[in-house]
Enzyme design. Structure first.
Site, PDB file in Angstrom:
ATOM      1  CD  GLU A 168       2.067  -2.022  -2.112  1.00  0.00           C
ATOM      2  OE1 GLU A 168       1.694  -2.595  -1.093  1.00  0.00           O
ATOM      3  OE2 GLU A 168       1.332  -1.805  -3.081  1.00  0.00           O
ATOM      4  CD  GLU A 204       0.184  -0.857   2.312  1.00  0.00           C
ATOM      5  OE1 GLU A 204      -0.435  -1.855   1.860  1.00  0.00           O
ATOM      6  OE2 GLU A 204       0.339   0.198   1.662  1.00  0.00           O
TER       7      GLU A 204
END
Length: 748
Positions: A198, A267
């Site tokens: 991320e 995710e």
């Protein structure tokens, strides 16, 4: 001759082993559509299970439950600060036995995604990066910082080499093909690996250093030569040979950074984490299924549930700050290892429906067809076969649509899957599984010796500096820089003189004013607890009782998990910044620059009194009726294991805040903080429309975490030592076990 025959057999065995290892090695690549294994495109359903958030005894059942749920892949992070607690010193035992976990996945015949990170976020303490690295001179996390890159590369290489030694990468083999396909018994480890996590969301904050770091991280990963692709989450400028992926509640509109890369969703959040003092978040299974179906409808080929089993933040591993010890995440498998119905079974049916479409989805040509203002179809055709996904993205209204001259009823916010373009085998809004009813069945603690009365022992900490101070400074120091996260606790202690004439004649008490960067503080004046507060920042104001003459003030600063994400997060501190007393005749005192004596941690911690082999110089006091509502108190009792074989928790609602251990193993932090009655709670959550963590919560006005998971494997047949450290005050005699029991709707 016998000796020579033995050598011949040994040589032939070695050659056979070598032949098998080479013969079964797998080629893993990718194209614009999917991951390709031995020339075959694969549509993959993945499930996150973090090995240190459960215990080894649970791992086989967790993996098996995921496989029964239609999952192909187990995904996990690798937790750097759990594996390298000090520079060059590695730990891979017990809950951190990564290789053992990987082999359990292998033996179940499943793929694995290994997310090395090494930064993980994950609501894990310090984002998984070791705290000691922050104090290596010149280190800045996650940017073009040579010390950070050096240690990151070393750890990544260490993990890669460990996995290579075990022949766990797909390029090294790892499957056996039998003549009977239905008895196929194979494994592939690391169908993909991840480096960084991320980072694209914050890269710009680091400027040129961020851009060069992300390129370096990708090149460092590729140089490991693991023979399988690498991925980077939320990395919008990932190199061509690294797959960038999506993390979100919905990823159907995500587009990879290159037309040559497949569409991966690393995710998909089927729930959310919880903070102490907040209500419990829930995500309806209909909405999760809708999001997954939309992802595959719009060209996705690999989807991972984060989390499929959330587990427990044992010990001091939770991040945040203020993340609860429970990391249940409202996942398809709950914290205790039980499948959560109807979520688990609804998704299982979804997976079965999607798998019916795999070949046509991955090899067919696609066509979009509008069926209305918020209704649409995506059609895939290949070699005479046809698959259709019919979607109604209207958030409120059911719709009747016509597709290929047939009428289909589409509930609001739903997708119907037609593996033959005719018959609906699954609709995301129609839940056919019954709910499971889970009860926490109370059971009193029982003495280890039998039916006798519990024999409690007590040890009380001194408020303030115990023994000699670690150091004295005429200033307030940062908590984390001082403790380096070796403990939650730091004592700040000073004394001051008050003339009797300083007290106000109207009897008003002086006011203590404490400011802190968090996370919690307790104020003891002359040995008595007089005030406490908590928060991300603290401004405590409370009346205190002083005496004429010398007074001692001892402030216990406490952390509740370290920051785990965000740009430059390692520089966020904690602890006191200002201490003043007002309400005196002369106005007040500013003690911020006084001579403060510091003590790192508790005496009980230093003596390891929660362990069987702790320092026996500490004198526990037997107490048939242990003191209640007393701060800074250790409680110890020997207990028998709970009955039955259901998962077990401790019901801690009679205690306030502290930590707990069983047989020296850290259960975690407990805190009976209640959520606000003004939180938005909804027992009957409407699945329709976009989800956010505050949309569907329960437990407003209740203790945010009441039960604390204690793995069954931690219990001995007898002589189990249970220890609490209570910071503020509670009643240990009312602590009970609770057995987690499914009373209805258990799967067959």
């Amino acid at each position: 001759m016998a000796k020579n025959a033995g050598l011949l057999i040994l040589s032939l065995s070695f050659l056979f082993f070598l032949f098998i290892s080479v013969a079964v090695s797998r080629n893993v690549t990718f194209d614009h559509r999917s991951l390709i294994i031995d020339g075959q495109r694969k549509l993959l359903i993945s499930a996150s299970i973090h090995y240190p958030r459960s215990v080894p005894a649970m791992w086989p059942d967790l993996v098996a439950a995921a496989k029964r749920g239609g999952v192909d892949v187990i995904e996990t992070y690798v937790f750097w600060n759990g594996h390298e607690p000090s520079p060059g010193q590695f730990y891979f035992e017990d809950r951190f036995d990564l290789v053992r976990f990987a082999k359990i996945v292998r033996d179940a015949g499943m793929y694995m995604i290994l997310r090395i990170g090494p930064f993980v976020a994950a609501e894990w303490n310090y984002g998984g990066v070791p705290v000691w690295l922050h104090y290596v001179p010149g280190t800045v996390f996650r940017t073009d910082s040579e010390p950070f890159k050096s240690h990151m590369a070393s750890f990544t290489t260490f993990i890669v080499q460990m996995m290579k030694r075990e022949n766990l990468f797909a390029s090294q083999g790892g499957h056996i093909i039998l003549a009977q396909a239905t008895a196929l018994n194979y494994h592939l480890i690391s169908a993909t690996d991840q480096i960084e996590n991320e980072y694209g969301d914050i890269e710009a904050v680091y400027g040129d250093g961020g851009r060069s770091y992300s390129r370096w991280a990708a090149n460092m990963a590729l140089s490991q030569n693991i023979g399988v692709p690498w991925i980077m989450c939320q990395q919008y400028d990932a190199p061509d040979n690294v797959i960038n992926t999506c993390n979100s509640f919905y990823c159907d509109q995500f587009k990879p950074s290159s037309a040559n890369k497949p569409k991966f969703w690393t995710e998909n959040w089927p729930g959310w984490f919880q903070n102490f003092g907040t209500a419990k978040p829930h995500r309806p299974p209909q909405d999760i299924a809708f999001a997954v179906a939309r992802f595959f409808q719009k060209g996705g080929s690999l989807q991972n549930y984060y989390m499929y089993h959330g587990g427990t933040n044992f010990g001091r591993t939770s991040g945040g700050p203020f993340i609860t010890t429970s990391y249940d995440y409202d996942a398809p498998i709950d914290e205790y290892g039980l499948v959560r119905l109807p979520k688990w079974s609804h998704l299982k049916e979804l997976h079965e429906a999607i798998k019916l479409c795999e070949q046509t989805l991955l090899y067919g040509t696609s066509k979009f067809l509008s069926l209305g203002s918020h209704q649409e179809a995506d059609i895939f055709e290949d070699s005479g076969k046809c698959v259709a996904f019919l979607a109604n993205v209207d958030e409120r209204n059911d719709k009747l649509v016509i597709f290929r001259n047939v009428r289909y009823n589409l509930p609001a916010w739903s997708v119907s899957i037609l593996p033959d373009c005719k018959n609906v085998v699954f609709n995301t809004a129609k839940v056919r599984s019954q709910n499971s009813r889970v009860e926490m069945v109370p059971e009193n603690l029982k003495a280890s010796a039998g039916s006798g009365k519990l024999s409690w022992q007590v040890y009380t900490e001194k408020a303030g500096v115990w023994g000699a101070p670690d150091f004295i400074k005429n200033e307030l120091v940062d908590h984390i820089n001082t403790t380096k996260d070796t403990t939650d606790y730091l004592w700040y202690t000073t004394s001051f003189y008050i003339d009797g004439n300083e007290f106000l004649s109207n009897g008003s008490l002086p006011i203590l004013m404490v400011e802190s960067k968090g996370h919690a503080v307790q104020a003891f004046v002359n040995g008595q607890l007089q005030a406490n507060s908590s928060g991300y920042t603290i401004k405590l104001e409370a009346p205190i009782t002083l005496r004429a003459g010398v007074n001692e003030i001892a402030l216990l600063s406490m952390t509740v998990g370290l920051q785990n994400a965000g740009p430059f997060y390692e520089w966020l501190g904690a602890g006191l910044t200002s201490v003043k007393i007002s309400g005196l005749r002369n106005g007040g005192l500013d003690l911020s620059g006084a001579a403060w004596a510091y003590k790192i941690g508790l005496e009980g911690e230093h003596q390891n009194i929660f362990k069987a082999d702790g320092n026996h110089d500490v004198r526990w006091t037997p107490a048939s009726d242990p003191p209640k509502n007393q701060p800074l108190t250790w409680y110890k009792v020997e207990i028998a294991p709970p009955q039955g074989n259901e998962p077990v928790a401790l019901d801690m609602q009679s205690m306030w805040k502290g930590q707990a251990w069983l047989n020296g193993k850290a259960i975690g932090r407990y805190w009976s903080l209640t959520s606000s009655v003004y939180n938005k709670c909804n027992q009957n959550c409407d699945y329709r429309g976009p989800f956010s963590p505050d949309k569907c919560r329960t437990g407003c006005g209740e203790i945010s975490q009441r039960w604390y998971h204690v793995p069954r494997s931690w219990f001995q047949p007898s002589g189990n030592t249970l220890v609490f450290f209570e910071e503020k005050g509670g009643d240990p005699t009312r602590v009970t076990f609770a057995r987690r029991r499914v009373t209805a709707g258990a799967p067959a």
